[in-house]
Design an enzyme around this catalytic site. Structure first.
Site, PDB file in Angstrom:
ATOM      1  N   ASP A   2      39.299  29.324 -85.638  1.00 33.31           N
ATOM      2  CA  ASP A   2      39.837  28.609 -86.793  1.00 33.31           C
ATOM      3  C   ASP A   2      40.506  29.560 -87.793  1.00 33.31           C
ATOM      4  O   ASP A   2      41.562  29.248 -88.347  1.00 33.31           O
ATOM      5  CB  ASP A   2      38.704  27.823 -87.479  1.00 33.31           C
ATOM      6  CG  ASP A   2      39.200  26.928 -88.600  1.00 33.31           C
ATOM      7  OD1 ASP A   2      40.366  26.508 -88.539  1.00 33.31           O
ATOM      8  OD2 ASP A   2      38.430  26.648 -89.539  1.00 33.31           O
ATOM      9  N   HIS A  22      44.876  33.332 -89.448  1.00 28.50           N
ATOM     10  CA  HIS A  22      45.012  33.818 -90.822  1.00 28.50           C
ATOM     11  C   HIS A  22      44.611  35.294 -90.967  1.00 28.50           C
ATOM     12  O   HIS A  22      45.352  36.093 -91.552  1.00 28.50           O
ATOM     13  CB  HIS A  22      44.150  33.010 -91.792  1.00 28.50           C
ATOM     14  CG  HIS A  22      44.415  31.531 -91.753  1.00 28.50           C
ATOM     15  ND1 HIS A  22      45.650  31.000 -91.500  1.00 28.50           N
ATOM     16  CD2 HIS A  22      43.595  30.473 -91.962  1.00 28.50           C
ATOM     17  CE1 HIS A  22      45.574  29.672 -91.552  1.00 28.50           C
ATOM     18  NE2 HIS A  22      44.334  29.335 -91.821  1.00 28.50           N
TER      19      HIS A  22
HETATM   20  C1  BG6 Z   1      42.426  26.204 -92.461  1.00 26.69           C
HETATM   21  C2  BG6 Z   1      41.148  26.088 -91.690  1.00 26.69           C
HETATM   22  O1  BG6 Z   1      43.435  26.786 -91.679  1.00 26.69           O
HETATM   23  O2  BG6 Z   1      42.204  27.019 -93.628  1.00 26.69           O
HETATM   24  C3  BG6 Z   1      40.024  25.552 -92.556  1.00 26.69           C
HETATM   25  O3  BG6 Z   1      41.338  25.225 -90.572  1.00 26.69           O
HETATM   26  C4  BG6 Z   1      39.883  26.361 -93.821  1.00 26.69           C
HETATM   27  O4  BG6 Z   1      38.796  25.528 -91.845  1.00 26.69           O
HETATM   28  C5  BG6 Z   1      41.230  26.494 -94.502  1.00 26.69           C
HETATM   29  O5  BG6 Z   1      38.957  25.704 -94.679  1.00 26.69           O
HETATM   30  C6  BG6 Z   1      41.139  27.434 -95.697  1.00 26.69           C
HETATM   31  O6  BG6 Z   1      42.344  27.400 -96.384  1.00 26.69           O
HETATM   32  P1  BG6 Z   1      42.399  27.767 -97.931  1.00 26.69           P
HETATM   33  O7  BG6 Z   1      43.847  27.755 -98.259  1.00 26.69           O
HETATM   34  O8  BG6 Z   1      41.599  26.725 -98.642  1.00 26.69           O
HETATM   35  O9  BG6 Z   1      41.765  29.116 -98.048  1.00 26.69           O
END
Ligand code: BG6
Length: 466
Positions: free
Chosen positions: A246, A251
């Site tokens: 995920d 990321h």
């Molecule tokens: C998403 C994930 O890509 O990013 C989620 O699938 C996660 O699980 C989210 O909660 C977090 O994004 P941000 O922008 O809130 O840090």
């Protein structure tokens, strides 16, 4: 329209899955803010497709709530403008006739305006529907520009891009039958966050760090995305994913590549050159191996199994692992990636720890991606007075103090604007996606044969106790 963005051509944006969670929480509020800031093309039509019956009023009410929650103000004029731009159609993505009617609709809009519009398809749908929708877009000719052979058709796709290396390869090859690489915008919204965008500029234009950016001066790098929230009803999604797939595969590895790729002061800022440098780095990250598997720490929050109604679930909601980069600049520098849900804080940051000698205190540089966006440097200083004790002191750049800005455009606003402009810099290429999966593939294979060792942790735990 904003004069800086005059390259955005008039466009039709189709949001597949407009009534879904992501669309309501992120995409539609982002569009609201773009309308408010006058960042959209003069002529813009938004079509939302939904399997369910949902009225425009119902949907707009939800957008209003999201915006209110976000920015505490809701401009009725903007909402009205938005409403006039948006229409919702009931759409069965398996039915070819629905794609053909969409095509007819495009033609009507273009005939009425006597001009060609770019088309942008935002697939905010479950992963299993992505391939089939793309195929039908292709077979119905919606992958092309308008009938005069003008205008662009682009795809915006959300992660996950596959579930492992093989499925990613399969998905990429299926998409490539209908869309070329320059038509595909694979979203990694972390790249569009304000401080993440600053990494490139910071490294390129601050000579004070140029000579320090390697294994000789840096003792370790940490990339962390810690969350307070749990899986928030995304049961099916998460049971197929886990923290590694995920967040780490996309990321965190993307952020790491921005920190460690080659950036020289005279480097080109052309999109293709940035992608080339990033890919080169990604291929130099050593895939996890039997030795490094042992250092992978996994956790699952206490209520997880109950939440997903699966007493046997071995899905990790926390992971920390160590990577190494096999090139002259970085070989030997440990890199730690860490992410988890239901922890004691929401914090995404990248910490560069510098080597020090004969001193307990540490010297580091931190990119605070969120919250309290900014960059700080931790220095070692002598305590004042008749003492030779040392202390750690901070030099802090915060967007809030420097630019008097408490909020930034959401990453999704940037994603939409760039896709409308056709700028792929902040999107992941297919080669990058595959290179990321390659790093994790040995571990995924290992997990197929060996049970995962999960530490069960209390919701709200401090990650260093997992
Ligand atoms: C998403 C994930 O890509 O990013 C989620 O699938 C996660 O699980 C989210 O909660 C977090 O994004 P941000 O922008 O809130 O840090």
């Amino acid at each position: 329209m904003n004069p800086n963005l005059n390259i955005i051509e008039n466009s039709i944006l189709v949001i597949f899955g407009v009534s879904g969670d992501l669309s309501r929480r992120k995409i539609l509020p982002a569009i609201y803010h773009l309308i408010k800031d006058n960042m959209l093309p003069e002529k813009m039509t938004i079509i939302g497709t939904s399997r369910k019956d949902i009225s425009l009023d119902e949907l707009m009410k939800e957008v209003e709530l999201c915006v209110l929650e976000d920015s505490k103000v809701c401009d009725q004029k903007v909402l009205l403008k938005f409403k006039n731009m948006l229409s919702i159609i009931k759409f069965d993505p398996t039915n070819m006739n629905h794609y053909l009617s969409l095509k007819e609709r495009f033609k009507k809009i273009e005939d009425q305006n006597k001009e060609c519009f770019n088309r942008l398809y935002y697939l905010s749908v479950p992963t299993s529907s992505v391939g089939p929708i793309i195929k039908k877009l292709g077979l119905s000719g919606l992958n092309k520009g308008c009938s005069h052979g003008l205008g662009k058709s682009r795809l915006l796709i959300e992660k996950p891009f596959g579930n492992d290396l093989d499925s990613a390869k399969h998905l990429i090859s299926e998409i490539s039958k209908f869309f070329k690489e320059d038509q595909i915008f694979r979203i990694d919204h972390y790249l569009a966050k304000e401080t993440a965008q600053n990494i490139f500029a910071f490294r390129k234009h601050n000579p004070v760090f140029w000579k320090l950016w390697d294994k000789n001066s840096i003792s370790s790098i940490e990339v962390k995305a810690l969350e307070k929230i749990g899986i928030e009803n995304r049961v099916d999604f998460y049971e197929h994913m886990g923290a590694l797939k995920d967040l780490v595969q996309n990321h965190l590895i993307q952020l790491l590549s921005l920190i460690t790729m080659e950036i020289k002061p005279n480097n080109s800022t052309q999109t293709s050159d940035i992608h080339k440098a990033k890919l080169k780095l990604l291929k130099q990250i050593m895939p996890l191996n039997r030795q490094t598997f042992k250092e992978v720490r996994l956790g699952q929050y206490k209520n997880y199994k109950k939440e997903v109604s699966n007493p046997n679930s071995d899905i990790e909601t926390y992971v920390k692992l160590k990577l190494e980069i096999n090139n002259r600049r970085w070989l030997g520098t440990p890199i730690y990636l860490e992410t988890g849900k239901a922890l004691d804080r929401k914090s995404t940051e990248i910490v560069i720890n510098f080597k020090t000698k004969n001193i307990q205190q540490t010297n580091s540089l931190t990119f605070r991606i969120q919250p309290n966006e900014g960059i700080d440097i931790k220095l070692i200083v002598k305590e004042p007075g008749l003492t030779d004790k040392y202390k750690e002191a901070f030099m802090d750049f915060s967007y809030q103090k420097t630019f008097n800005q408490t909020t930034h455009p959401d990453a999704y606003e940037r994603v939409l604007v760039d896709a409308l402009k056709g700028d792929q810099t902040l999107f992941a290429t297919s080669a990058e996606v595959l290179a990321s999966w390659e790093i994790l593939e040995p571990l995924l294979k290992y997990w197929k044969k060996h049970p995962k060792i999960l530490k069960i942790y209390q919701e709200g735990s401090n990650p260093s106790n997992i």
